[in-house]
Design a protein around this motif. Structure first.
Motif, short mmCIF file in Angstrom:
data_model
loop_
_atom_site.label_atom_id
_atom_site.label_comp_id
_atom_site.label_asym_id
_atom_site.label_seq_id
_atom_site.Cartn_x
_atom_site.Cartn_y
_atom_site.Cartn_z
N ILE B 362 6.09 4.57 1.73
CA ILE B 362 5.31 3.10 1.26
C ILE B 362 5.68 2.71 -0.01
O ILE B 362 7.16 1.37 -0.31
CB ILE B 362 3.73 2.92 1.50
CG1 ILE B 362 3.15 3.06 2.48
CG2 ILE B 362 3.89 1.45 0.94
CD1 ILE B 362 1.60 3.34 2.84
N THR B 363 5.85 3.62 -1.11
CA THR B 363 6.10 3.46 -2.44
C THR B 363 7.26 3.14 -2.47
O THR B 363 8.67 2.88 -2.79
CB THR B 363 5.56 4.32 -3.91
OG1 THR B 363 4.44 3.64 -3.75
CG2 THR B 363 6.00 4.35 -5.15
N LEU B 364 7.83 4.06 -1.97
CA LEU B 364 10.13 4.40 -1.47
C LEU B 364 10.55 3.22 -0.94
O LEU B 364 11.38 2.52 -1.93
CB LEU B 364 9.95 6.23 -0.96
CG LEU B 364 11.80 6.43 -0.89
CD1 LEU B 364 12.21 6.26 -1.66
CD2 LEU B 364 11.36 7.41 0.44
N GLY B 365 10.03 3.01 0.41
CA GLY B 365 11.12 2.10 0.97
C GLY B 365 10.24 0.40 0.39
O GLY B 365 11.18 -0.37 0.09
N VAL B 435 0.46 -3.39 -7.16
CA VAL B 435 -0.69 -3.76 -8.00
C VAL B 435 -1.39 -2.40 -8.33
O VAL B 435 -1.19 -2.13 -7.94
CB VAL B 435 -1.79 -4.98 -7.10
CG1 VAL B 435 -3.51 -5.24 -7.35
CG2 VAL B 435 -1.65 -5.65 -6.04
N LYS B 436 -1.76 -3.07 -9.82
CA LYS B 436 -1.73 -1.67 -10.47
C LYS B 436 -0.67 -0.33 -10.78
O LYS B 436 -0.94 0.77 -10.66
CB LYS B 436 -2.96 -1.33 -9.91
CG LYS B 436 -4.63 -1.57 -9.98
CD LYS B 436 -5.60 -1.32 -10.07
CE LYS B 436 -7.33 -2.34 -10.35
NZ LYS B 436 -7.56 -3.08 -9.16
N GLY B 437 0.31 -0.81 -10.41
CA GLY B 437 1.35 0.05 -9.46
C GLY B 437 1.78 0.07 -8.86
O GLY B 437 2.72 1.21 -8.54
N GLN B 438 1.17 0.34 -7.66
CA GLN B 438 0.99 0.44 -6.41
C GLN B 438 1.39 -0.34 -5.55
O GLN B 438 1.02 -1.66 -5.92
CB GLN B 438 0.12 1.29 -5.88
CG GLN B 438 0.04 2.06 -4.52
CD GLN B 438 -0.97 3.10 -4.19
OE1 GLN B 438 -1.05 3.91 -4.57
NE2 GLN B 438 -1.85 1.99 -3.28
N GLU B 439 2.27 -0.02 -4.91
CA GLU B 439 3.62 -1.36 -3.90
C GLU B 439 2.42 -1.49 -2.85
O GLU B 439 1.93 -0.53 -2.22
CB GLU B 439 4.20 -0.40 -3.25
CG GLU B 439 5.65 -0.16 -4.82
CD GLU B 439 5.09 0.89 -5.54
OE1 GLU B 439 4.80 0.93 -5.35
OE2 GLU B 439 5.80 0.55 -6.75
N PHE B 440 2.45 -2.46 -2.26
CA PHE B 440 1.65 -2.91 -1.18
C PHE B 440 2.28 -2.68 0.83
O PHE B 440 3.85 -2.29 0.40
CB PHE B 440 2.22 -4.21 -0.66
CG PHE B 440 1.92 -5.91 -1.72
CD1 PHE B 440 0.27 -5.20 -1.70
CD2 PHE B 440 2.98 -6.58 -2.45
CE1 PHE B 440 -0.18 -6.64 -2.18
CE2 PHE B 440 1.69 -7.16 -3.53
CZ PHE B 440 0.91 -7.05 -3.60
N PRO B 441 1.51 -2.01 1.29
CA PRO B 441 1.93 -1.53 2.58
C PRO B 441 2.02 -3.12 3.14
O PRO B 441 2.76 -4.22 2.61
CB PRO B 441 0.65 -0.95 2.88
CG PRO B 441 -0.65 -2.09 1.95
CD PRO B 441 0.20 -2.16 1.09
N ARG B 460 -6.79 2.15 -6.13
CA ARG B 460 -6.27 2.87 -6.65
C ARG B 460 -4.85 2.12 -6.05
O ARG B 460 -3.75 2.51 -5.65
CB ARG B 460 -6.53 3.66 -5.11
CG ARG B 460 -5.76 3.44 -3.53
CD ARG B 460 -5.48 5.05 -2.94
NE ARG B 460 -4.88 4.43 -1.69
CZ ARG B 460 -4.92 5.60 -0.98
NH1 ARG B 460 -5.14 6.78 -1.11
NH2 ARG B 460 -4.33 5.13 0.48
N GLY B 461 -4.69 0.63 -6.81
CA GLY B 461 -3.85 -0.15 -6.32
C GLY B 461 -3.91 -0.19 -4.91
O GLY B 461 -4.27 0.19 -3.99
N ALA B 462 -3.07 -1.00 -4.70
CA ALA B 462 -1.83 -2.05 -3.52
C ALA B 462 -2.46 -1.11 -2.52
O ALA B 462 -2.00 0.31 -2.19
CB ALA B 462 -1.36 -2.80 -3.53
N CYS B 463 -3.04 -1.81 -1.89
CA CYS B 463 -3.70 -0.32 0.08
C CYS B 463 -4.45 -1.38 0.64
O CYS B 463 -5.28 -2.02 0.39
CB CYS B 463 -4.46 0.61 -1.00
SG CYS B 463 -4.69 1.99 0.74
N HIS B 464 -3.86 -0.96 2.39
CA HIS B 464 -4.70 -1.40 3.24
C HIS B 464 -5.55 -0.14 3.61
O HIS B 464 -7.07 -0.88 4.23
CB HIS B 464 -3.23 -1.45 4.22
CG HIS B 464 -3.25 -0.48 4.65
ND1 HIS B 464 -2.19 0.67 3.72
CD2 HIS B 464 -2.93 1.11 6.02
CE1 HIS B 464 -1.49 1.87 4.58
NE2 HIS B 464 -2.42 1.60 5.44
#
Lengths: 159, 615, 432
Positions: B362-365, B435-441, B460-464
């Protein structure tokens, strides 16, 4: 008509519910290492193979037992270990060419599938019908029986 | 009962392994897994600590129902302060590792300090040994698993391991178990790597007991029947996996595309679950080989795929021709729609690479998507990429960059920073979809409003997976709500957050919630564990966990200002689809959310709230 | 049809049972040489440990089992077989006619020519009678010397150790179970036994045993723990070839066995080490068959005739010979040499050509610290032998893999790299 376990690896998803159901039925605990049925995983081929005793007619384990501790359940045809008689000598574990009778170090006895007295817990727990308990005319286990013949050190009728 | 009652404490600095009793008082308050390990972390780790310092701890944890016959009872989590986010992190994984750990008699393994040189932990029931990882360090996930299994000559060993990404400090490294299941998000694998801990190999033969077997079997059998008869868990997920969503979400107009510039992807159907079933023109075989269950799971949503041997990515690389973990919705979307690539085989290959080297796709893409946007606008050039034409839709470039990132090579090192650090470095922080350094799903919050609040407030940052309001807003479970309105979403988000926190603490999988309500979890837990578990208690435990995590993050330095979304989602309207013209109206939901939570307008839990929850 | 079976061990009993199942009308006489109900020697160690009583050693336990099947069980010793007149002579002077005869007279322990072996307190461990004697003498604290650490000696070893005696094992070979285990595995078992408090002396011979004519020396404390000398047996001194002497209350001889064939000397039946039989378990004499430890039959590994004095072979022989005797032709594909042993909790097994074959390949994994060992022997892409220590799960597939001679294909290399994947290899090549 006697019934037997029919195993279709194509339907198996590898969830191992059968292993837990077996260990619960036989040992009263969820513990795959105590299960009489085991799912073997061939990851690179995406193939999951549940595997247990076929209750083979040759009954290597039963024949090899020096103390008559393995007997046929006349209702199910299962070869059943009588733990009160088993001395834990393990001869059956090397005699069975399928590797489906195993020694339990903690109890000093051997264990094998006994078809749960005619209502196998593994088949009931299988969510995909990869394991079913059906009339024994011809089941997927036939393949194992063919191999049993090949392994057969004993009486292959010559004609 | 049901809890094994034991914690394995591994001090990597000193090289010691110690067994200690599980804190049963906390177990009653936090249940297990996510909740209980978060409690341990919050008690033992200074929230301000550098996530990659030896003072951070990493906890592998099972739940009370892990290793039982409850459907999906194979989950485990990795809890730590996240390397990607600096927030409390809890990443959940299936496969077989968690159940094996529970069968070995451990609820939790707490790793402290940092080993002087690379090591792995070997656990065989009560026995735990720290062993040298010399020769294994530097290897991929797959190779490491093979080497460890070979060394111990035990085909049944279950292994959780980091790949080269975790060693190289890629900020979104995962901990991969059973070759293709992963505790994926927030950089928990990066923390593991910083501890010089390569792997944990477990063999357990002790079994798991529950309080009342008879009641437990009744409850689990009833719950399994519910899963089997539910159209999502009984049909959709086994057939298409989570990939059942690709076309659905695209039609909803909430499929983030090309770094969230668009909300619909013209190539969606080509990378969907349905496409995975179609026979390829080249070899006449479908991408999907079969579905695989995690331990104890009667749903079996896992995908197992085989690549097209003639595809450019693997035509001369037979080591990738075997079956392995196929595309799920999230990685298909992140590696595909997010980068504009609609080549199913390329995405499958990239998914393999993520598993092989241990990266969160998720973060990679999303990070590659951000880099592509900066490449197209000229901020990043071929000079930086080493000649790679990093344009949207370029499948060859995607495969190259993913492989380089996994190995920490060339431009891959830049991608390995994650989108927030990458975009800041190149002067465009607004292009990081995080959000908070973590990418959206894979859900665009302009098309599904509740998900905006979900992302903004996720601990934990952006997360579904912290509150899957998609369930209500798109699928109508448990009740259908309008994805385009904000009204009632604060309440919905809180309810989902609390319930999910409880589910994540049970040892079971959140995907069961398509069919199960909290009552179903309560029946199973109450039969398995001491403590009189009811639906109400579970909701309360969930709320306690949520506030504990929030408290940790506040102490770590996060404020209400971090409960927000990137400007793009708040100001650039969706261009197509049912949500055309909409932005996310976070401002309409957030104050109400704080209020329902019993927090101050600054997003701090009030003393009253903390006291009510025993915090 | 009148069937006569000499020998009431596993081969004889299975033969009698198979005969009855195959020929409901035949007369079946089962003759044992010991005055006991048919029992299994394999079970004697468990009698010694107290896990079972004497009844637990009986091959068939239900009351009336033999009677219900109209199997006439008697006890007397055969002295000669006359194939010409189709009769068997017995020590009690009787002569019994037969239509079909099965010789399943088993084996007896060797007593090497060493001075003092006939002293009271020196005993073999082979029959139920032996077991009764040893149970009386081998009480907690008694000093026991076990001569021979072959397969049977090692089984007896565990039983003696469990009885709480102070045990010293003397084996002339360079390792324990030299005819079942290679040096690595045999050495591992020796180390294990030593770690469990059993003294094991290998490459050591007993030169002689002397009686001390009374109470053994050994100090005040030793006499506290020692049993009273039983049956008049005095304490013994065992002299070793390394010059050392061992004080003992009991010496147990386990120096191998030999088939009971002497009584056939004038029968004209062709014999080598044992009785030569063909694939139908027929001897050279018409209507005379042989089975079990006395029969030298086809070895599936070599194709030659060998004696495999093990329970599975005995019962397979019994079954095949009975089918042929009853007129249902059956060919025996041959027996596989295999053994499983439990020495004080360490479980070991070996199969087939565990020593390997010329030009073959082997895969081996040794885990000295954890007492685990596995070695697979291959000829081309077939497995021909195996040795395992510490393996209890699915160990039978080693037999399956070897005996079926299945071609391993790609699994050969996988097994060469990871020998423990035997179960996967078996499934993949035979079932999946």
């Amino acid at each position: 008509m006697q019934r037997s376990l029919h195993i279709d690896p194509n339907k198996c998803t590898g969830c191992r519910q059968c292993e837990m159901a077996c260990s619960y039925e036989q040992e009263g605990i969820f513990n795959p290492s105590k299960s009489r049925i085991r799912v073997f995983m061939f990851d690179a081929e995406a193939r999951f193979v549940p595997y247990t005793c076929t209750q083979c007619a040759e009954a290597w384990c039963m024949l090899a037992c020096p103390v008559d501790a393995i007997k046929v359940d006349l209702n199910t045809g299962a070869k059943v270990v009588h733990e009160n008689l088993c001395v834990g000598c393990k001869v059956c574990t090397i005699a069975c060419p399928f590797g489906t009778i195993n020694y339990m170090s903690d109890r000093g006895k051997v264990m094998k599938c006994d078809l749960c007295g005619g209502d196998p817990a593994c088949a009931k727990a299988c969510p995909t019908q990869a394991i079913t308990y059906i009339d024994a005319d011809w089941t997927g286990l036939e393949r194992m029986r063919v191999w049993a013949k090949k392994t057969d050190a004993g009486a292959t009728a010559t004609h | 009962m049901s809890w094994a009652g034991k914690v394995l404490r591994v001090n990597l600095t000193n090289g010691t392994c110690k067994s200690e009793p599980l804190n049963m008082e906390w177990a009653q308050q936090y249940l297990g897994q996510r909740g209980l390990a978060s409690k341990y972390l919050a008690e033992e780790v200074d929230p301000k600590v550098d996530p990659l310092s030896p003072a951070n701890k990493l906890i592998m944890t099972t739940g009370p129902l892990t290793g039982t016959m409850a459907s999906t009872g194979g989950r485990y989590s990795v809890v730590t302060k996240g390397a990607l986010t600096g927030a409390i992190a809890c990443s959940n994984s299936g496969g077989y590792f968690g159940a094996e750990m529970k069968n070995a008699g451990w609820d939790m393994i707490i790793f402290e300090g940092r080993a002087p040189s690379p090591v792995y932990l070997y656990v065989e029931n009560d026995k735990a040994e720290i062993r040298s990882a010399e020769g294994i360090w530097g290897q991929s996930v797959w190779k490491s698993e093979e080497m460890i299994r070979h060394f111990h000559q035990d085909p049944q060993l279950r292994i959780a391991v980091i790949g080269r990404a975790g060693e190289e400090g890629v900020k979104f490294a995962c901990v991969v178990n059973d070759s293709h299941r992963a505790a994926g998000r927030s950089g928990v694998g990066t923390v593991m790597g910083s501890k010089n801990l390569k792997a944990v190999a477990v063999r357990g033969t002790k079994g798991v007991k529950v309080k009342d077997f008879k009641a437990f079997m009744e409850a689990t059998n009833a719950a399994k029947a519910i899963l089997a008869s539910n159209p999502v868990t009984g049909q959709g997920l086994p057939t298409y996996g989570t990939q059942v969503l690709m076309n659905v979400i695209n039609e909803t107009g909430a499929l983030p595309t090309r770094n969230h510039r668009d909300v619909q992807f013209e190539g969606a159907s080509k990378i969907s679950g349905e496409a995975m079933h179609e026979k390829r023109l080249t070899d006449g075989k479908p991408n999907l080989v079969k579905n695989q269950a995690c331990f104890g799971c009667t749903i079996a949503c896992g995908r197992v795929s085989m690549l097209d041997k003639t595809h450019f990515s693997v035509s001369n690389r037979p080591e990738y021709w075997g079956a392995s973990g196929g595309l799920e919705y999230e990685n298909a979307w992140a590696l595909g729609a997010s980068t504009g690539v609609s080549d199913l085989e390329a995405l499958t290959f990239c998914g393999f690479l993520c598993n092989e080297q241990g990266m969160d796709p998720i973060t990679l893409g999303t990070t590659i998507g951000a880099a592509m946007e900066m490449f197209e606008q000229g901020t990043i050039t071929e000079k930086e990429t080493g000649g790679i034409k990093l344009t949207f839709g370029n499948a060859e470039a995607l495969c190259q960059v993913v492989e380089m990132t996994g190995k920490g090579e060339g431009f891959g090192r830049e991608i390995g920073l994650g989108s927030k650090r990458l975009c800041e470095k190149y002067g465009h922080p607004e292009l990081s979809m995080s959000v908070k350094g973590q990418e959206f799903p894979a859900y665009d919050s302009r098309g599904i409003q509740g998900m905006g609040l979900t992302y903004a407030t996720s601990n934990r940052g952006a997360c579904h997976l912290r509150s899957y309001t998609v369930s209500s807003e798109v699928l109508g479970v448990p009740v259908k709500t309008d994805p385009h309105v904000t009204e009632g979403k604060a309440e919905l988000v809180k309810a989902f957050q609390d319930a999910t926190a409880a589910v994540d603490s049970s040892g079971l999988c959140v995907f069961t919630t398509f069919a199960w309500g909290l009552q179903d979890f309560a029946s199973m837990l109450d039969a398995a564990c001491e403590g009189g578990w009811t639906m109400e208690r579970l909701a309360e435990v969930g709320e306690r966990i949520w506030n504990l995590e929030r408290k940790f993050n506040n102490a770590a330095g996060f404020t209400a200002a971090d409960d927000t979304l990137p400007k793009r989602l708040l100001t650039e309207a969706a261009k197509t689809g049912p949500a055309k013209g909409l932005v996310n109206k976070l401002g309409e939901m957030l104050p109400e959310y704080y209020k329902i939570r019993g927090w101050t307008p600054d997003g701090m839990p009030t003393n009253e709230t903390l006291a009510r929850l025993g915090l | 049809m009148n069937y006569l079976i000499l020998g009431a061990g596993p081969a004889g009993v299975v033969a009698a049972e198979t005969l009855r199942n195959t020929d409901p009308d035949g007369a079946i006489t089962l003759v044992g040489a010991e005055n006991e109900p048919p029992y299994s020697r394999m079970a004697i160690p468990y009698l010694l440990t107290g896990r079972i009583d004497e009844r637990g050693t009986h091959l068939r336990k239900e009351p009336g089992w033999y009677k219900d099947r109209r199997i006439d069980v008697t006890s007397r010793r055969a002295t000669a077989v006359h194939p010409g007149s189709k009769t068997v002579a017995f020590a009690d002077g009787t002569s019994v006619p037969y239509d079909r005869l099965l010789i399943a007279t088993g084996a007896r322990p060797l007593r090497p020519a060493i001075p003092g072996l006939d002293l009271p307190g020196v005993h073999t461990c082979w029959t139920l009678d032996d077991a009764r004697y040893i149970m009386d003498k081998a009480r907690p604290g008694a000093r026991v010397v076990l001569m021979g650490a072959g397969f049977i000696g090692s089984i007896v070893l565990e039983a003696l150790a469990e009885r709480g005696v102070t045990l010293t094992v003397v084996e002339m070979g360079d390792r324990m179970v030299p005819r079942m285990m290679n040096p690595t595995a045999g050495g591992m078992i020796k180390n294990w036994c030593r770690s469990k408090g059993v003294e094991v002396l290998t490459s050591t011979r007993i030169l002689g045993i002397e009686g001390n004519g009374g109470q053994a020396k050994g100090g005040f404390l030793a006499s506290l723990f020692r049993s009273k000398p039983a049956n008049g047996g005095g304490a013994l001194t065992v002299t070793l070839d390394n010059g050392h002497k061992l004080e003992a209350d009991l010496v147990v001889i386990s120096a191998g066995v030999r088939p009971n064939i002497e009584f056939l000397a004038d029968s004209g039946i062709v014999m080598d080490v044992g009785i030569q039989v063909d694939e139908h378990m027929r001897t050279s004499a018409p209507d005379v068959y042989a089975a079990g430890d006395v029969a030298q039959g086809k070895d599936v590994s070599t194709g030659h005739n060998n004696i495999h004095a093990i329970q599975p072979t005995a019962t397979e022989h019994g079954r095949v010979s009975a089918l042929n005797m009853a007129g249902r032709p059956a060919a025996y594909k041959g027996s596989l040499q295999m053994n499983v042993l439990d020495t004080l909790g360490l479980i070991s097994s070996s199969f087939g050509l565990w020593m390997g074959v010329e030009g073959g390949e082997a895969a081996e994994v040794i885990d000295t610290d954890n007492y685990k060992y596995l070695r697979l022997e291959f000829a081309d892409d077939r497995m021909v032998g195996a040795t395992a220590i510490g393996l209890t799960q699915h160990v039978g597939v080693l037999r399956g893999l070897i005996q079926t001679g299945v071609q391993l294909g790609p699994w050969k290399q996988r097994l060469m790299a990871d020998p423990h994947r035997i179960m996967e290899a078996y499934l993949a090549r035979t079932q999946a």
